[in-house]
Design a protein around this motif. Sequence first.
Motif, PDB file in Angstrom:
ATOM      1  N   VAL A 130      72.712 -39.287 -57.876  1.00  0.00           N
ATOM      2  CA  VAL A 130      73.104 -38.427 -59.001  1.00  0.00           C
ATOM      3  C   VAL A 130      72.849 -39.172 -60.311  1.00  0.00           C
ATOM      4  O   VAL A 130      73.032 -40.394 -60.399  1.00  0.00           O
ATOM      5  CB  VAL A 130      74.597 -38.030 -58.907  1.00  0.00           C
ATOM      6  CG1 VAL A 130      74.999 -37.147 -60.081  1.00  0.00           C
ATOM      7  CG2 VAL A 130      74.880 -37.321 -57.589  1.00  0.00           C
ATOM      8  N   ASN A 131      72.425 -38.437 -61.335  1.00  0.00           N
ATOM      9  CA  ASN A 131      72.277 -39.010 -62.674  1.00  0.00           C
ATOM     10  C   ASN A 131      73.613 -39.619 -63.092  1.00  0.00           C
ATOM     11  O   ASN A 131      74.653 -38.965 -63.056  1.00  0.00           O
ATOM     12  CB  ASN A 131      71.873 -37.904 -63.659  1.00  0.00           C
ATOM     13  CG  ASN A 131      71.530 -38.438 -65.028  1.00  0.00           C
ATOM     14  OD1 ASN A 131      72.195 -39.334 -65.547  1.00  0.00           O
ATOM     15  ND2 ASN A 131      70.490 -37.892 -65.636  1.00  0.00           N
ATOM     16  N   GLU A 133      74.917 -40.236 -65.801  1.00  0.00           N
ATOM     17  CA  GLU A 133      75.591 -39.597 -66.939  1.00  0.00           C
ATOM     18  C   GLU A 133      76.494 -38.442 -66.494  1.00  0.00           C
ATOM     19  O   GLU A 133      77.351 -37.998 -67.259  1.00  0.00           O
ATOM     20  CB  GLU A 133      74.552 -39.091 -67.935  1.00  0.00           C
ATOM     21  CG  GLU A 133      73.759 -40.213 -68.611  1.00  0.00           C
ATOM     22  CD  GLU A 133      72.726 -39.687 -69.586  1.00  0.00           C
ATOM     23  OE1 GLU A 133      72.619 -38.450 -69.721  1.00  0.00           O
ATOM     24  OE2 GLU A 133      72.035 -40.511 -70.225  1.00  0.00           O
ATOM     25  N   GLU A 134      76.303 -37.963 -65.267  1.00  0.00           N
ATOM     26  CA  GLU A 134      77.143 -36.869 -64.770  1.00  0.00           C
ATOM     27  C   GLU A 134      78.545 -37.348 -64.405  1.00  0.00           C
ATOM     28  O   GLU A 134      79.464 -36.544 -64.262  1.00  0.00           O
ATOM     29  CB  GLU A 134      76.488 -36.221 -63.535  1.00  0.00           C
ATOM     30  CG  GLU A 134      75.169 -35.540 -63.824  1.00  0.00           C
ATOM     31  CD  GLU A 134      75.325 -34.360 -64.755  1.00  0.00           C
ATOM     32  OE1 GLU A 134      76.350 -33.649 -64.660  1.00  0.00           O
ATOM     33  OE2 GLU A 134      74.429 -34.142 -65.591  1.00  0.00           O
ATOM     34  N   LYS A 145      76.977 -28.789 -59.869  1.00  0.00           N
ATOM     35  CA  LYS A 145      75.735 -29.519 -60.118  1.00  0.00           C
ATOM     36  C   LYS A 145      74.537 -28.823 -59.460  1.00  0.00           C
ATOM     37  O   LYS A 145      74.692 -28.026 -58.528  1.00  0.00           O
ATOM     38  CB  LYS A 145      75.829 -30.949 -59.576  1.00  0.00           C
ATOM     39  CG  LYS A 145      77.007 -31.752 -60.101  1.00  0.00           C
ATOM     40  CD  LYS A 145      76.842 -32.118 -61.554  1.00  0.00           C
ATOM     41  CE  LYS A 145      77.884 -33.134 -61.988  1.00  0.00           C
ATOM     42  NZ  LYS A 145      79.262 -32.620 -62.015  1.00  0.00           N
ATOM     43  N   THR A 146      73.346 -29.139 -59.958  1.00  0.00           N
ATOM     44  CA  THR A 146      72.095 -28.668 -59.350  1.00  0.00           C
ATOM     45  C   THR A 146      71.506 -29.825 -58.559  1.00  0.00           C
ATOM     46  O   THR A 146      71.204 -30.890 -59.116  1.00  0.00           O
ATOM     47  CB  THR A 146      71.088 -28.224 -60.427  1.00  0.00           C
ATOM     48  OG1 THR A 146      71.655 -27.127 -61.157  1.00  0.00           O
ATOM     49  CG2 THR A 146      69.770 -27.787 -59.796  1.00  0.00           C
ATOM     50  N   ILE A 147      71.354 -29.603 -57.261  1.00  0.00           N
ATOM     51  CA  ILE A 147      70.955 -30.675 -56.348  1.00  0.00           C
ATOM     52  C   ILE A 147      69.680 -30.282 -55.611  1.00  0.00           C
ATOM     53  O   ILE A 147      69.515 -29.144 -55.159  1.00  0.00           O
ATOM     54  CB  ILE A 147      72.075 -30.961 -55.318  1.00  0.00           C
ATOM     55  CG1 ILE A 147      73.376 -31.314 -56.029  1.00  0.00           C
ATOM     56  CG2 ILE A 147      71.667 -32.078 -54.359  1.00  0.00           C
ATOM     57  CD1 ILE A 147      73.311 -32.566 -56.885  1.00  0.00           C
ATOM     58  N   LEU A 186      64.773 -35.489 -61.825  1.00  0.00           N
ATOM     59  CA  LEU A 186      66.037 -36.102 -62.234  1.00  0.00           C
ATOM     60  C   LEU A 186      65.909 -36.690 -63.636  1.00  0.00           C
ATOM     61  O   LEU A 186      66.778 -36.497 -64.498  1.00  0.00           O
ATOM     62  CB  LEU A 186      66.424 -37.201 -61.235  1.00  0.00           C
ATOM     63  CG  LEU A 186      67.792 -37.844 -61.434  1.00  0.00           C
ATOM     64  CD1 LEU A 186      68.903 -36.827 -61.176  1.00  0.00           C
ATOM     65  CD2 LEU A 186      67.966 -39.044 -60.493  1.00  0.00           C
ATOM     66  N   GLY A 189      65.895 -34.036 -66.347  1.00  0.00           N
ATOM     67  CA  GLY A 189      67.089 -33.213 -66.453  1.00  0.00           C
ATOM     68  C   GLY A 189      66.983 -31.867 -65.767  1.00  0.00           C
ATOM     69  O   GLY A 189      67.851 -31.004 -65.953  1.00  0.00           O
ATOM     70  N   ILE A 191      67.254 -31.421 -62.565  1.00  0.00           N
ATOM     71  CA  ILE A 191      68.283 -31.462 -61.522  1.00  0.00           C
ATOM     72  C   ILE A 191      69.303 -32.529 -61.911  1.00  0.00           C
ATOM     73  O   ILE A 191      69.033 -33.408 -62.731  1.00  0.00           O
ATOM     74  CB  ILE A 191      67.696 -31.793 -60.133  1.00  0.00           C
ATOM     75  CG1 ILE A 191      66.979 -33.153 -60.159  1.00  0.00           C
ATOM     76  CG2 ILE A 191      66.765 -30.693 -59.647  1.00  0.00           C
ATOM     77  CD1 ILE A 191      66.507 -33.633 -58.779  1.00  0.00           C
ATOM     78  N   ASP A 192      70.489 -32.436 -61.311  1.00  0.00           N
ATOM     79  CA  ASP A 192      71.523 -33.437 -61.554  1.00  0.00           C
ATOM     80  C   ASP A 192      71.499 -34.535 -60.496  1.00  0.00           C
ATOM     81  O   ASP A 192      72.044 -35.621 -60.708  1.00  0.00           O
ATOM     82  CB  ASP A 192      72.908 -32.781 -61.558  1.00  0.00           C
ATOM     83  CG  ASP A 192      73.028 -31.717 -62.638  1.00  0.00           C
ATOM     84  OD1 ASP A 192      72.636 -32.007 -63.786  1.00  0.00           O
ATOM     85  OD2 ASP A 192      73.488 -30.597 -62.322  1.00  0.00           O
ATOM     86  N   GLY A 193      70.886 -34.218 -59.346  1.00  0.00           N
ATOM     87  CA  GLY A 193      70.839 -35.213 -58.286  1.00  0.00           C
ATOM     88  C   GLY A 193      69.988 -34.728 -57.132  1.00  0.00           C
ATOM     89  O   GLY A 193      69.488 -33.593 -57.130  1.00  0.00           O
TER      90      GLY A 193
END
Length: 322
Positions: A130-131, A133-134, A145-147, A186, A189, A191-193
């Motif tokens: 996962v990023n 920053e999340e 989140k968008t995975i 990723l 931006g 996706i979040d992970g």
Amino acid sequence: MTISTKWALAGAGILIASMTAFGAANAQERITYKSAKSGTSYYQMGVELANAIKAGTDGEAILTVEESQGSVQNVMEAAARPGNYVFTAPPSLVTAAAEGKGPFADRANPKFAEIRSLFPIPSLTMHFVVNAEEGAKTLGDLAGKTILLGKGSFGATEGEKYLELFNLKDKVTVADAELGNASDALKNGQIDGFVTAGSFPAPNVIEASAGSPVTLLSMSDEEIEKTGRSRQVIPAGTYSGVEEDVVTTSLPVVAFSTTEMSDDTAYLVTKTFWEEKAELADESRWWAAVTPELLAEGSVKLHPGALRYYEEAGIEVPDALR
């Protein structure tokens, strides 16, 4: 028959015997090794293993690495391949084949029962990336989140199972994209992970952590137990910016052969693998995670030649593998 004739025949016999002994002493065991698609970490492992076996046996044993479409194909070919065939697969899949279950329900073959274990190789380890920053730390933090899961791989199937298992399926947006695009997606931006499975350090996670700060999510012991998978620790520092141990799950993977391989060849290959493992780990860190303790994760009996090595080396072997 004259004395000279007798001596000539005797000399010829000695020469033939000497040549036969020389040929036997210099015989080369050729072994087919089937693992995964070219370009994957498991295919690279096969190449590394082939080099190690050749070096460790002074060329007495030669592994020829073949590309594969996956573990099911590897197991299927075990029923038809003669002689020295080595392949990789999760032990549970080999057990399913012997019992005629799962992918083998309509393709049962008595030869599946002749598959035997040699040694473990790096496990398929789940990575939830996962990023950073999340601010996510646990699986529950994936909500909203968008995975990216990818398609068709063990990691994608397992990741989807975990979303269902931990009531996240309706709380997570699953991106419709290929896993090969995960690092760029990723970083940009989109996706979040993403979720991936493989030996560690995994090349796509290395790429992602080099491109932007990432966090690897850890699982609790209760969550791991719920998955039915093995507990796996990815050590701190394995990936850039990940400075704490990550607790996750894994699926053991083993190198197998069949009873058609001679005991001596199985002994030689198994012994050489363990003797060369330190060199392998120096070349690629994923081999460092392979230890004799991983034998306990298996469920398929050892080849008699491999068992001979473990007994000579004083390595504890579970009763189920004898």
